[in-house]
Design a protein around this motif. Structure first.
Motif, mmCIF file in Angstrom:
data_model
loop_
_atom_site.group_PDB
_atom_site.id
_atom_site.type_symbol
_atom_site.label_atom_id
_atom_site.label_comp_id
_atom_site.label_asym_id
_atom_site.label_seq_id
_atom_site.Cartn_x
_atom_site.Cartn_y
_atom_site.Cartn_z
ATOM 1 N N SER A 1 22.539 48.817 30.561
ATOM 2 C CA SER A 1 21.093 49.108 30.030
ATOM 3 C C SER A 1 20.204 49.675 31.035
ATOM 4 O O SER A 1 20.557 50.149 32.018
ATOM 5 C CB SER A 1 20.521 47.568 29.805
ATOM 6 O OG SER A 1 21.306 46.904 28.782
ATOM 7 N N LEU A 2 19.008 49.884 30.693
ATOM 8 C CA LEU A 2 18.014 50.416 31.664
ATOM 9 C C LEU A 2 17.325 49.482 32.503
ATOM 10 O O LEU A 2 16.783 48.446 31.994
ATOM 11 C CB LEU A 2 17.058 51.421 30.881
ATOM 12 C CG LEU A 2 17.789 52.441 29.901
ATOM 13 C CD1 LEU A 2 16.726 53.388 29.375
ATOM 14 C CD2 LEU A 2 18.760 53.326 30.721
ATOM 15 N N VAL A 3 17.165 49.818 33.650
ATOM 16 C CA VAL A 3 16.364 49.300 34.791
ATOM 17 C C VAL A 3 14.771 49.418 34.046
ATOM 18 O O VAL A 3 14.423 50.782 33.420
ATOM 19 C CB VAL A 3 16.546 49.844 36.022
ATOM 20 C CG1 VAL A 3 15.684 49.404 36.932
ATOM 21 C CG2 VAL A 3 17.926 49.536 36.523
ATOM 22 N N SER A 4 13.836 48.659 34.643
ATOM 23 C CA SER A 4 12.498 48.447 33.871
ATOM 24 C C SER A 4 11.770 49.966 34.321
ATOM 25 O O SER A 4 11.937 50.665 35.381
ATOM 26 C CB SER A 4 11.687 47.517 34.392
ATOM 27 O OG SER A 4 11.205 47.646 35.855
ATOM 28 N N ASP A 5 11.022 50.461 33.367
ATOM 29 C CA ASP A 5 10.021 51.376 33.555
ATOM 30 C C ASP A 5 9.409 51.406 34.868
ATOM 31 O O ASP A 5 9.269 52.216 35.740
ATOM 32 C CB ASP A 5 9.177 51.669 32.523
ATOM 33 C CG ASP A 5 9.902 52.104 31.159
ATOM 34 O OD1 ASP A 5 11.055 52.708 31.323
ATOM 35 O OD2 ASP A 5 9.227 51.670 29.968
ATOM 36 N N GLU A 6 8.801 49.968 35.047
ATOM 37 C CA GLU A 6 7.810 49.886 36.491
ATOM 38 C C GLU A 6 8.790 50.459 37.530
ATOM 39 O O GLU A 6 8.174 51.002 38.451
ATOM 40 C CB GLU A 6 7.474 48.448 36.100
ATOM 41 C CG GLU A 6 6.320 48.245 36.968
ATOM 42 C CD GLU A 6 5.955 46.597 36.897
ATOM 43 O OE1 GLU A 6 6.717 45.803 35.949
ATOM 44 O OE2 GLU A 6 4.998 46.383 37.651
ATOM 45 N N ILE A 7 9.885 49.721 37.689
ATOM 46 C CA ILE A 7 10.705 50.058 38.828
ATOM 47 C C ILE A 7 10.830 51.333 39.075
ATOM 48 O O ILE A 7 10.858 51.943 39.997
ATOM 49 C CB ILE A 7 11.906 49.091 38.780
ATOM 50 C CG1 ILE A 7 11.777 47.726 39.066
ATOM 51 C CG2 ILE A 7 12.976 49.740 39.786
ATOM 52 C CD1 ILE A 7 12.636 46.715 38.958
ATOM 53 N N MET A 8 11.514 52.211 38.043
ATOM 54 C CA MET A 8 11.975 53.477 38.094
ATOM 55 C C MET A 8 10.741 54.562 38.245
ATOM 56 O O MET A 8 10.914 55.248 38.994
ATOM 57 C CB MET A 8 12.678 53.707 36.747
ATOM 58 C CG MET A 8 13.564 53.089 36.219
ATOM 59 S SD MET A 8 14.782 52.754 37.419
ATOM 60 C CE MET A 8 15.295 54.325 37.881
ATOM 61 N N VAL A 9 9.331 54.035 37.876
ATOM 62 C CA VAL A 9 8.390 55.014 37.815
ATOM 63 C C VAL A 9 7.883 55.012 39.493
ATOM 64 O O VAL A 9 7.437 55.816 40.089
ATOM 65 C CB VAL A 9 7.254 54.612 37.004
ATOM 66 C CG1 VAL A 9 6.152 55.192 37.418
ATOM 67 C CG2 VAL A 9 7.516 55.051 35.498
ATOM 68 N N GLY A 10 8.215 53.674 39.865
ATOM 69 C CA GLY A 10 7.898 53.603 41.296
ATOM 70 C C GLY A 10 8.676 54.219 42.215
ATOM 71 O O GLY A 10 8.301 54.856 43.282
ATOM 72 N N ILE A 11 10.050 54.066 41.956
ATOM 73 C CA ILE A 11 11.036 55.111 42.778
ATOM 74 C C ILE A 11 10.582 56.606 42.681
ATOM 75 O O ILE A 11 10.575 57.247 43.685
ATOM 76 C CB ILE A 11 12.379 55.061 42.179
ATOM 77 C CG1 ILE A 11 12.855 53.530 42.373
ATOM 78 C CG2 ILE A 11 13.482 55.848 42.694
ATOM 79 C CD1 ILE A 11 14.344 53.154 41.561
#
Ligand code: AMP
Length: 184
Positions: free
Chosen positions: A57-67
């Protein structure tokens, strides 16, 4: 150049982006690699991401945008980048648009690799990654169709998208991409 590489899991995005980054002297950023490293190092991010990655599945948008925000801000991407595995949802794509424009980056170009589904499954089973079991692969392809494919339409409306035929050898595909990039 400021590039996104887009396509289903197993399309060869990682391999091709490393070759392109080396050739053009730009920074390669794979969000999948960032996450796998975090899991290996057992960081807070890694602990949150481990099960999600292993299930496909996908890791949350919030975490990914932070990276991505951290990477874009720290200066290492300012002379060019190729983003591999991001954005994977419409929310991530919208957030990336805002970040790039706020931080003064030029518009991106998108390399969209197409590979037949049978070939994708074959390639992934051959890689031996922990998230490359038959069930996880099926799930990742479903997630791709449902959540990531719409991102392609987002870019078709607003950016240059290069459609690349991704069947063939690594060198053949790389030649196709470099020719396309030269032509623009
Ligand atoms: P990849 O190496 O690009 O195939 O990514 C491996 C896994 O990391 C994916 O199956 C997701 O679980 C996670 N991942 C990587 N990039 C993203 C992203 N942009 N958004 C959400 N999850 C991601």
């Amino acid at each position: 150049m400021y590039l996104l590489i887009f396509g289903p899991p197993g399309a060869g995005k990682g391999t091709q982006s490393l070759l392109i980054a080396g050739r053009l002297g730009i920074k390669h950023l794979s969000t999948g690699e960032v996450l796998r490293k975090a899991v290996e190092d057992e960081t807070e991010l890694g602990k949150k991401a481990k099960e999600i990655i292993e299930s496909g599945s996908l890791v949350s948008d919030e975490i990914m945008v932070g990276i991505i925000y951290d990477a874009l801000k720290n200066g290492e991407m300012k002379n060019g980048f190729i983003l591999d595995g991001f954005p994977r949802t419409l929310k991530q794509a919208a957030a990336l648009d805002v970040l790039l424009s706020e931080l003064g980056f030029p518009p991106v170009k998108v390399i969209n690799i197409h590979v037949d589904e049978d070939e994708l499954v074959k390639r992934m089973l051959g890689r031996g990654r922990k998230d490359d079991t038959e069930d996880t692969i099926k799930h990742r392809l479903k997630v791709y169709r449902e959540q990531t494919m719409p991102v392609n339409s987002h870019y078709l409306k607003k950016s240059i998208v290069f459609n690349i035929e991704g069947n063939g050898t690594i060198e053949e595909i790389n030649d196709r991409i470099l020719k396309m990039l030269k032509s623009c």
